[in-house]
Design an enzyme around this catalytic site. Structure first.
Site, PDB file in Angstrom:
ATOM      1  N   ASN A   9       1.221  -1.186   0.066  1.00 36.31           N
ATOM      2  CA  ASN A   9      -0.337  -0.335   0.202  1.00 36.31           C
ATOM      3  C   ASN A   9       0.871   1.408  -0.045  1.00 36.31           C
ATOM      4  O   ASN A   9       0.261   2.193   0.034  1.00 36.31           O
ATOM      5  CB  ASN A   9      -0.716   0.089   1.391  1.00 36.31           C
ATOM      6  CG  ASN A   9      -0.302  -0.160   2.926  1.00 36.31           C
ATOM      7  OD1 ASN A   9       0.921   0.075   2.653  1.00 36.31           O
ATOM      8  ND2 ASN A   9      -1.068   0.268   3.994  1.00 36.31           N
ATOM      9  N   CYS A  10       1.993   1.362  -0.370  1.00 36.62           N
ATOM     10  CA  CYS A  10       3.470   2.346  -0.651  1.00 36.62           C
ATOM     11  C   CYS A  10       2.720   2.873  -1.877  1.00 36.62           C
ATOM     12  O   CYS A  10       2.852   2.622  -2.601  1.00 36.62           O
ATOM     13  CB  CYS A  10       4.334   1.723   0.156  1.00 36.62           C
ATOM     14  SG  CYS A  10       5.737   3.030  -0.491  1.00 36.62           S
ATOM     15  N   ASP A  11       3.217   4.272  -1.506  1.00 33.23           N
ATOM     16  CA  ASP A  11       2.442   5.033  -2.945  1.00 33.23           C
ATOM     17  C   ASP A  11       3.640   4.541  -3.983  1.00 33.23           C
ATOM     18  O   ASP A  11       3.301   4.447  -4.896  1.00 33.23           O
ATOM     19  CB  ASP A  11       2.261   5.975  -2.317  1.00 33.23           C
ATOM     20  CG  ASP A  11       0.711   6.504  -1.787  1.00 33.23           C
ATOM     21  OD1 ASP A  11      -0.190   6.285  -2.186  1.00 33.23           O
ATOM     22  OD2 ASP A  11       0.661   7.838  -1.316  1.00 33.23           O
ATOM     23  N   ARG A  14       3.378   1.663  -5.291  1.00 30.73           N
ATOM     24  CA  ARG A  14       3.071   1.632  -6.554  1.00 30.73           C
ATOM     25  C   ARG A  14       3.153   1.890  -7.676  1.00 30.73           C
ATOM     26  O   ARG A  14       2.109   1.713  -8.603  1.00 30.73           O
ATOM     27  CB  ARG A  14       0.849   1.775  -5.937  1.00 30.73           C
ATOM     28  CG  ARG A  14       0.193   0.635  -4.719  1.00 30.73           C
ATOM     29  CD  ARG A  14      -1.133   1.190  -4.277  1.00 30.73           C
ATOM     30  NE  ARG A  14      -1.082   2.695  -4.103  1.00 30.73           N
ATOM     31  CZ  ARG A  14      -1.774   2.614  -3.152  1.00 30.73           C
ATOM     32  NH1 ARG A  14      -1.862   2.449  -2.386  1.00 30.73           N
ATOM     33  NH2 ARG A  14      -1.279   4.196  -2.537  1.00 30.73           N
TER      34      ARG A  14
END
Length: 119
Positions: A9-11, A14
């Site tokens: 879920n790390c930007d 992603r």
């Protein structure tokens, strides 16, 4: 096979995975939250980039640590031990295999490397 290490879920992770998909790069994803962090991988990353670059001191996980823990990180061994315990402290994404090792996501740099076929 390319391995992308990070947290799902790390930007930054992603964005990196989306770019790899865009360039049809085959890779495996190693999620620190599900599979943990491997000491030997972190050691390799620290040797390539320096432990102070691999240890993310800009995030909330670092800021939440007590002063004693922060002060105890004086060398690579201490940094690796802490990152194994607190995987959110590892700068993401991390790519060690392939032609070009990468730490962190910079879209311009990643595109340049992908277009040259150097990943």
């Amino acid at each position: 096979m390319l391995i992308v290490y990070g947290i799902r879920n790390c930007d930054s992770v992603r964005k990196a995975c989306k770019l790899l998909d865009e360039y049809c790069v085959d890779y495996n994803f190693h999620d620190y939250k599900k599979a943990g962090a491997d000491e030997s991988v972190l050691s390799d990353a620290c040797e390539r980039f320096g432990w102070d670059a691999v240890l993310n001191k800009r995030g909330t996980t670092w800021r939440k640590l007590d002063d004693e823990t922060k002060a105890s990180v004086t060398d690579q061994d201490h940094a690796i031990a802490l990152m194994v315990r607190e995987t959110s402290l590892i700068k993401r994404p991390l790519v060690l295999c392939g032609k070009q090792p990468l730490l962190g996501f910079n879209a311009v740099l990643w595109r340049e490397i992908l277009e040259k076929g150097e990943l």
